[in-house]
Structure formats: C-alpha cells, structure tokens
Design a protein around this motif. Structure first.
Motif, PDB file in Angstrom:
ATOM      1  N   GLU A  33       2.028  -4.742   2.054  1.00  0.00           N
ATOM      2  CA  GLU A  33       3.362  -4.907   2.339  1.00  0.00           C
ATOM      3  C   GLU A  33       3.853  -4.437   0.839  1.00  0.00           C
ATOM      4  N   ALA A  34       3.586  -5.066   0.156  1.00  0.00           N
ATOM      5  CA  ALA A  34       4.570  -4.528  -1.326  1.00  0.00           C
ATOM      6  C   ALA A  34       4.295  -3.343  -1.379  1.00  0.00           C
ATOM      7  N   ASN A  35       3.061  -2.809  -1.603  1.00  0.00           N
ATOM      8  CA  ASN A  35       2.995  -1.559  -2.016  1.00  0.00           C
ATOM      9  C   ASN A  35       3.448  -0.481  -0.426  1.00  0.00           C
ATOM     10  N   ARG A  36       3.433  -1.096   0.894  1.00  0.00           N
ATOM     11  CA  ARG A  36       3.675  -0.294   1.912  1.00  0.00           C
ATOM     12  C   ARG A  36       5.498  -0.001   1.334  1.00  0.00           C
ATOM     13  N   SER A  37       5.912  -1.606   0.990  1.00  0.00           N
ATOM     14  CA  SER A  37       7.287  -1.353   0.458  1.00  0.00           C
ATOM     15  C   SER A  37       7.736  -0.319  -0.734  1.00  0.00           C
ATOM     16  N   LEU A  38       6.760  -0.341  -1.693  1.00  0.00           N
ATOM     17  CA  LEU A  38       6.931   0.559  -2.949  1.00  0.00           C
ATOM     18  C   LEU A  38       6.389   1.500  -2.216  1.00  0.00           C
ATOM     19  N   LEU A  39       5.773   1.662  -2.092  1.00  0.00           N
ATOM     20  CA  LEU A  39       6.001   3.535  -0.982  1.00  0.00           C
ATOM     21  C   LEU A  39       6.511   4.571  -0.458  1.00  0.00           C
ATOM     22  N   ASN A  40       7.588   3.080  -0.018  1.00  0.00           N
ATOM     23  CA  ASN A  40       8.566   3.734   0.969  1.00  0.00           C
ATOM     24  C   ASN A  40      10.202   3.828  -0.043  1.00  0.00           C
ATOM     25  N   PHE A  41       9.919   3.006  -0.704  1.00  0.00           N
ATOM     26  CA  PHE A  41      10.501   2.966  -2.094  1.00  0.00           C
ATOM     27  C   PHE A  41      10.687   4.226  -3.222  1.00  0.00           C
ATOM     28  N   PHE A  42       9.629   4.212  -2.853  1.00  0.00           N
ATOM     29  CA  PHE A  42       9.328   5.696  -3.755  1.00  0.00           C
ATOM     30  C   PHE A  42      10.103   7.127  -3.275  1.00  0.00           C
ATOM     31  N   ALA A  43       9.459   6.725  -1.942  1.00  0.00           N
ATOM     32  CA  ALA A  43       9.769   8.385  -1.166  1.00  0.00           C
ATOM     33  C   ALA A  43      11.520   8.428  -1.131  1.00  0.00           C
ATOM     34  N   CYS A  44      11.900   7.014  -0.869  1.00  0.00           N
ATOM     35  CA  CYS A  44      13.737   7.598  -0.363  1.00  0.00           C
ATOM     36  C   CYS A  44      14.280   7.365  -2.184  1.00  0.00           C
ATOM     37  N   LEU A 258       8.268 -22.781   1.951  1.00  0.00           N
ATOM     38  CA  LEU A 258       8.041 -21.888   0.731  1.00  0.00           C
ATOM     39  C   LEU A 258       6.262 -21.431   0.339  1.00  0.00           C
ATOM     40  N   GLY A 259       6.263 -20.422   0.432  1.00  0.00           N
ATOM     41  CA  GLY A 259       4.852 -20.700   0.164  1.00  0.00           C
ATOM     42  C   GLY A 259       3.865 -20.223   1.497  1.00  0.00           C
ATOM     43  N   GLU A 260       4.144 -20.418   2.496  1.00  0.00           N
ATOM     44  CA  GLU A 260       3.557 -20.336   3.580  1.00  0.00           C
ATOM     45  C   GLU A 260       4.141 -19.301   4.411  1.00  0.00           C
ATOM     46  N   HIS A 261       5.543 -19.147   4.536  1.00  0.00           N
ATOM     47  CA  HIS A 261       6.526 -17.815   5.149  1.00  0.00           C
ATOM     48  C   HIS A 261       6.589 -17.219   4.686  1.00  0.00           C
ATOM     49  N   TRP A 262       6.342 -15.476   4.208  1.00  0.00           N
ATOM     50  CA  TRP A 262       6.778 -14.366   3.238  1.00  0.00           C
ATOM     51  C   TRP A 262       8.162 -13.692   4.476  1.00  0.00           C
ATOM     52  N   GLU A 263       8.643 -13.229   3.426  1.00  0.00           N
ATOM     53  CA  GLU A 263      10.113 -12.997   3.774  1.00  0.00           C
ATOM     54  C   GLU A 263       9.718 -11.044   4.242  1.00  0.00           C
ATOM     55  N   LEU A 264       8.926 -10.302   2.991  1.00  0.00           N
ATOM     56  CA  LEU A 264       7.631  -9.475   3.021  1.00  0.00           C
ATOM     57  C   LEU A 264       7.569  -9.151   4.281  1.00  0.00           C
ATOM     58  N   GLY A 265       7.153 -10.352   5.068  1.00  0.00           N
ATOM     59  CA  GLY A 265       6.339  -9.883   6.141  1.00  0.00           C
ATOM     60  C   GLY A 265       7.112  -9.490   7.401  1.00  0.00           C
ATOM     61  N   SER A 266       8.885  -9.660   7.178  1.00  0.00           N
ATOM     62  CA  SER A 266       9.135  -9.094   8.115  1.00  0.00           C
ATOM     63  C   SER A 266      10.058  -7.487   7.590  1.00  0.00           C
ATOM     64  N   ASN A 267       9.386  -7.093   6.488  1.00  0.00           N
ATOM     65  CA  ASN A 267      10.237  -5.976   5.605  1.00  0.00           C
ATOM     66  C   ASN A 267       9.816  -4.664   7.308  1.00  0.00           C
TER      67      ASN A 267
END
Lengths: 454, 454
Positions: A33-44, A258-267
């Motif tokens: 998801e981090a890769n996906r977010s960064l791809l979307n970031f560069f796109a925008c 913390l460390g179990e649930h990651w907010e990036l999963g809700s992006n």
C-alpha cells in the motif's frame, strides 16, 4: 515494562513505537500500500505541477530559498529541501485528486512523501528506509486525525494540514534515527506549527497550509535533532493539540493497537478529480455515454438519486470555477455525458465557464434518498418522446471495497503526466516506484520526476 | 460609501483601512509609542540573542537558508529575510521580557518588528514607512486578539503566535503597498498559517511558533503580492480564524473605532523579566533590600499578599528552570532580597538551581487577598527577635498607569546588551531608534544591532 508503558503519556508511547519499529515489522500488504500511495502521490504531483498556485508559490519562495539540491516534481527549478517539500506537497494536493484516508478524510501522502523525498536527495537513505518512514508518518497523522475526529474538521480545521505536520515530523524523525525522547520533541515542535482553516478551501491560500505541513514537519524533526526541546505531552497535554483543536478528542486513538492495526490500510485513491460523493454518479454517466445511443439535444431531464450527502455537498447548478465544478453534480453530469470522461480537463476553470455546458446543467436535478449508501447512486435520463435510460452504480471505484487496481494507478499517473505535459519518462518512474523496496538510494526515484527534458 | 462599507465584511474593511491609512493619520502619542516599542524590542532581542534556543534554531535553519542579506540581531550570521525575521522574533521573545498589550497579553512587537526590519534590508523604505507599517501591524494582531479574547488563550492558544502572524502580514503588506484586495489575501494567507499552543510554554518549541508568526506573516504578504488568493472572509467567515479558534469571538472588535482608537496605546514594557503579576512584589523587595538594614539569616518568614492571580500563577517553591523561576514568587523574593536586583541573570537556569537560594525560598508564603489590584502587593518580612518590615507597592512600574519612562527603556537596552555581551554600540543604536521618523533608510538601523565587532 508494561507498567512503565502505562505510566507514559500517549505522545511518549507513540514516539517510542516509532523509534523501535523496523522494516521487518511492516506487513506485506501495508508495504504494498505504501508503494501504491507513492505512485498515486507522484501522479497527482506531476498533474498539479503546472498549476497557477504552484507557479505563484515557487516564484514567491525563490528569493528566500537555500541551495537548490532538491527536485521540484514536474518542474525545472531545484530548491532547498524545506522549500522543495513545501512545493511538492502543494502540487500533490492542489486538485484534491490525491489519496484519502477514509476515516478522517485526511490526504495522507501530500505532507509526508514530499518531506521524505526531499530528505532523500540530501542524505542517502535506502528505499526500505523511506518506505518504513512513510508508513510511520502516515500512521502518526492518521491516528492523530482519528483522535480529533469528527469534531476537528467540523469546527473548521483543514485536517490534512493540521495533522499532516505531525506525519512529516515523524517520517523525517524516523529517517534521521531520532531517539524516542527526540521523537517526542519532534511531535512538540510540530504541534507548535499545526494550522490550516477550511475557510481557505477553494482559494490558493489552502495550498500554503498543505505545503507548510510538509515543510514544517520536516523542520520540526531537524529542530529536535538540534536540541530544540518540546513539551512532555504535546498531543494529550491540557493545552496540547488534541484538547485545543478537538473538541472531544480521544487520545486513546494514538496508541490503541499500535503495530497491529495500520492506518495506511484505510487509504484510498480517487479515479476522478472531484468530491468522492460524485464518483458513483460519474461512473454511471460514463457508462451511459458509452453504451447508450442518444443525442444530447434529446435530453429533457436528468435525475440523480443518492445518499443525502450527495445533494448536500454537490447540488450546485452554476459552478463559478473549476474548484466549484469539482463539487457540482450538475457540472459532472453535463460534462461526462458530453465528453465521455472525467479528468482534470473536465474540471478546469475553462470547462466550468464553458457556455456549451450550461443548458444541460440546468436539466440536472439531485434527489436524496437515504436508502442509498454514499458509494452508490442512480442516474436517470428522461428523453424527448418519453424514453428513459437509467443506470445504478452500486459501489463506485476508488472506495475501500472497490479500490483502484495497480494498473489503474499506473494509468492515472500516465494520464496526469499527459495533462500537465511534464517531460517525465513515465514507464521508468512507474517501475522505480514499484521497485522502491529494493533500491539503495531512494533519492534517485524523485529525480526521475523532475520536469527536465532528457 | 457608508452603505458600501457596511456591506463589506470585517476582513475587507480592515484591509481597506490599512491600505488607505497614511503616516499623517497617526497621532503623535502613537508615533512615539512606536519608537518606544521598537527600543524595547531591540533591547529584548539583543538580550536574548545568545540564548540556547536562538543558537539551536539558527543552526537548524542555516543549511536551508537563502542568500544572507538580513541582519540577525546580536549575532554575526546573516540570513535571508524570512529566516532573519524568524530568528529576531525568537530572540525578542525568548525570555518573555518583551512588550505586553494589556487587554490580550499579546507580545505585539516580536512578530511585527523583525519582519519589517528584514524587509527594510532588502527593499529601501523610510523610517516613517516602517513606523506606519509597525503601527498598523500591531493594530491588526491586537484587534484580532481582542476579538478572540478571552476564550482563545483560555482554550490553550499562544496568542502572540496565533495573532502575531496577522500583524506581520499586514505590516509587510503595507510596506509593499498592497491594494485592499491583496491586503485581504494577505490576511487569508496568514490565516492558513496561524498556530502555536500553550502546552509548549517553558520549552524551546514555543519559540518556533513565535518565529513562525514573523516569518509566515511576511510570507503571507509576499504570496498575496504574487497573486496567491485568499478567502473573502478569512477572519469572520464561518470557518475563519475567529470562529474556529474563538470561542465566542466578537468580530466587531476588528473594525470598531478604526482610526480613532489605536491599540499601540495599550502597549506596556516590563521592568523585570518575569510574570507581570510579580512586578509589585519585586519592587517592594528591591526597596526593602536597599533601604532596610537586615541580615538574610535573620529572616524567619516572608509573607507576600496580593491579588488572587498572584498566588494562582506564582506560588512555586521549587522552580526547576529559569523559565519556572520567572513565575515563582518564592524565587523572586529570595533572589531580590539576596542580590538587590531582578535582571535576566537572576532568572537564569543557573540561578534557579543555586542551592544558596533554597533556604530563603522555603520561608516565603503567598497569601491572596482580593482587595488588592493586580498591580499592587504587600511584602512583609518577619525577623528573628520579633521585628517586622513591611512595604506595599501600590502601582508597579511597567503597568499602563505607571509606564517605564523613555530613560528606563534606554537603560533596559543597555543592561540587556551588557547581559548578552553583544558587541553593539548602544548609544548609536538608541539614538537611531529615536530618530527613526527622520531617516530615509530604515534598514540602516537594524544593521547597528548586528553582533559584529566594529
């Protein structure tokens, strides 16, 4: 240890968590998801890089900027890292086409990613170091956002800006390897700089607060490293960020799971550059325009039926700007039925002002029906002669349950580069973003997004 | 015209007032108060220029700074104007020894003066241009402060920082000659950057928000000139600064009596570097130490009687730092009876930690009595053998009714230069500040305060 942990405040516990967390601790779905977010970031950011706000802010900052060592995405200038972080956050967010953390409506990447990439151009860090810091920065801003939601945004705070500064501070603190104590100072130094008001939405002033989130978060961490001390409880203290900007903040959100649930999963990532409530409407119109044989001149009336928020936010028959067009159901229906698509060009100032769309906009009516979920809508077209076409979108693309695919995100980047005409080698950049977790020098990735003809 | 004026919002009316106001419109007592405020500003900034927070922040910002064209008061480095404004605001406020706008407890000069002097080193402006802009900048921040008081500070906002950014924006907007429309944008661009939390008091993080007020206000105005648009009602809009950060803000304060009543007339200057409620206590102790023959070892007990705020804010027997010593009645009484004076050295970290003061501090008791005004207090010393010395201060120096004289302010500058050991020609600087309204190039004045040996 457990007792110790309980005696610590939330700020300190979170700071310690960030200091202790390693790349190995991040689950593979969150890494992806981090890769996906960064791809979307560069796109925008590439798509926004030629916008008037970016130009005006770059021109404003230029006389005050330090040595130009960091890339401004899609542009030829280089700036010092603080100013580059500012400008790249602005371009990423200027069209509100960037990612959305569903629980808070924070745009998580715009404040965090630009700070990290600017850092990576001055101090060598690996791809995994950058990705880990990105995940933790997003964790910070979104957990703080959770803690102050929903009262904070309702009161008038531009939550991407106000919480984003903490995300950038934590991210830069992590790549600098700050201790837990200094990490807490970074949160404190960020708290002293949190700001941004909803009143500025629709004006260029909004972009200042988004740029500052990236810049000032970066600065907060460098200050902490330099010994600039902060308070013991910057978040949960009686006059700390949560209590002052709440109301009714819940500090437990900072540390629970913390460390179990990651907010990036809700992006999530937007397929269209407009208010998310319009997504199902636009999809229905795209399909109708593609599949149905009709002449626009035969349309007598279009009825859009959806969740009450749809009418509340987008019943706007005469948008005065591209920004207003982004939250106009009438404009969205008219332009998509006319052009068959919904890209940045369809929500530009010029398109909003086009006289040709006016007659059709006037035929569009929004009806609320609380049996609809916010991700669904029905579009019904009444034609001259009594015929009627109708289509319902059950689950718009871009929502948590129907996310954009990796290929969709690649296509988004490609289309946005075409829109802004930035001279960027799209395929190389896309490959480099997917391969981030394997590279030794993350700074080389952003260099591929510079607006310099090769 | 009158009807027009009424249909305008407060932000727009204030912006128009600033654009229209000329040096000739400023009454002579307010002009003189501007000189006095600036003298006090230079005194505090020179005194604070060698503080650890200033050093750490200068070191932090240095790698990101643009061309060094602007003076950092009391120091050898030069910085770009935005960063110089930041650092000079920090040094002016770091000891909280700077001026106080009584109705709001804003420190008005720290955000505004540094922005103006940094500007004056890059664009030639006359002394009257600088003074006029200073008066108007102070008018902006203090009127906005009035509008959000007292709820804003009570909620936890560091009002000097949050309102100061508007002061700097208006001041720089005025010297740049912005139109009323652009001046309103400058307010909007400032609103996007307003921040600063009371939780950071007593830590270096506080200084970041004060520095940002000067820097970001400056930036807000330059942005406006460059076309960065802001909202129509940045202050009074539903999600504008007043409503979001109030509560119970009164927008009429922004415009009532504009051009008739001047906020600078409510500015005051501290004789001692500590909480203002301690002023009457310190004065009584200075007189007792000077006039009475007593041995410290004969003191059995000291009772300080005053307004309830005195006990509430300063009953602190063991200050852990210079910052806490500044709000400790026990420390103040002990150090003044011992040393006979109350300068920065008496409120340093080292002095707060001095074991020699401890026994005396433990003998000091604070009693509240709501028959006392906040500017008055009684100090009673009970001596071994039954003797008793008592002195009441009716009206402490430094308050509105008993202001520091011009000579007092000159002495303050002189003492603070001695304290910090900055190589500054005191007499030349003092003369230049008094003569500001006659000079063609205001930038030359701050150059006299550089920490460069001549």
């Amino acid at each position: 240890m457990a007792a110790d942990n309980e005696s610590m405040g939330e700020s300190q516990r979170f700071a310690k968590f960030v200091s202790d967390t390693r790349w190995e601790d991040i689950p593979s779905n969150i890494r992806h998801e981090a890769n996906r977010s960064l791809l979307n970031f560069f796109a925008c950011s590439l798509g926004g890089s030629r916008d008037a706000a970016v130009k005006a802010l770059a021109a404003t900052l230029s006389p005050f900027a330090g040595p130009g060592v960091a890339t401004v995405i899609g542009r030829q200038e280089k700036f010092d890292p603080l100013n580059a972080a500012f400008l790249n956050a602005v371009s990423a967010n200027v069209f509100d086409f960037d990612d959305t953390h569903t629980p808070t409506i924070i745009h998580p990447s715009a404040p965090v990613a630009p700070a990290l990439f600017a850092f990576a151009e001055t101090s060598r860090i690996s791809g995994p170091q950058l990705l880990l810091a990105f995940v933790l920065g997003v964790e910070a801003e979104c957990r703080i956002g959770n803690a102050v939601s929903p009262g904070h945004y309702k009161r008038g705070w531009h939550i991407t800006s106000t919480c984003g500064v903490f995300g950038a501070a934590i991210a830069i603190g992590k790549v600098m390897g700050l201790s837990a104590e200094h990490m807490k100072w970074a949160l404190g130094n960020a708290s002293a700089q949190a700001g941004g008001l909803l009143e500025t939405l629709g004006t260029m002033a909004k972009s200042i607060s988004v740029g500052n989130a990236a810049r000032n978060g970066y600065l907060a961490a460098v200050c902490a490293r330099q010994g600039v001390s902060g308070p013991e409880r910057p978040l949960e203290g009686p006059y700390g960020f949560l209590n002052v900007t709440g109301p009714n903040a819940n500090s437990a959100c900072i540390v629970n799971g913390l460390g179990e649930h990651w907010e990036l999963g809700s992006n999530t990532y937007k397929p269209y550059p407009c208010g998310v409530v319009l997504n199902p409407v636009i999809e229905a119109c795209i399909a109708l325009a593609r599949d149905e044989r009709m002449s626009l001149s035969d349309i007598e009336r279009v009825v859009v039926t959806g969740h009450p928020l749809l009418r509340e936010r987008t019943d706007r028959i005469e948008p005065r700007s591209g920004r207003e067009a982004q939250v106009s159901a009438q404009h969205s229906v008219a332009v998509v039925l006319t052009d068959g698509k919904a890209g940045l060009a369809e929500f530009s100032d010029a398109c909003a002002a086009a006289p040709s769309l006016r007659p059709l906009r006037e035929k569009v009516f929004v009806v609320e029906d609380d049996s609809y979920a916010v991700e669904s809508a029905m579009v019904t077209i009444y034609l001259r002669g009594g015929n009627k076409l109708s289509l319902t979108t059950e689950q718009a693309r871009g929502s948590s349950n129907n996310p954009l695919s990796d290929a969709d995100l690649e296509k988004k980047l490609s289309e946005l580069v075409d829109y802004s005409n930035a001279p960027c080698e799209k395929a190389r950049l896309i490959d480099a973003i997917w391969a981030l977790d394997t590279v030794d020098d993350a700074g080389k990735v952003i260099a591929l997004a510079a607006g310099v003809p090769r």
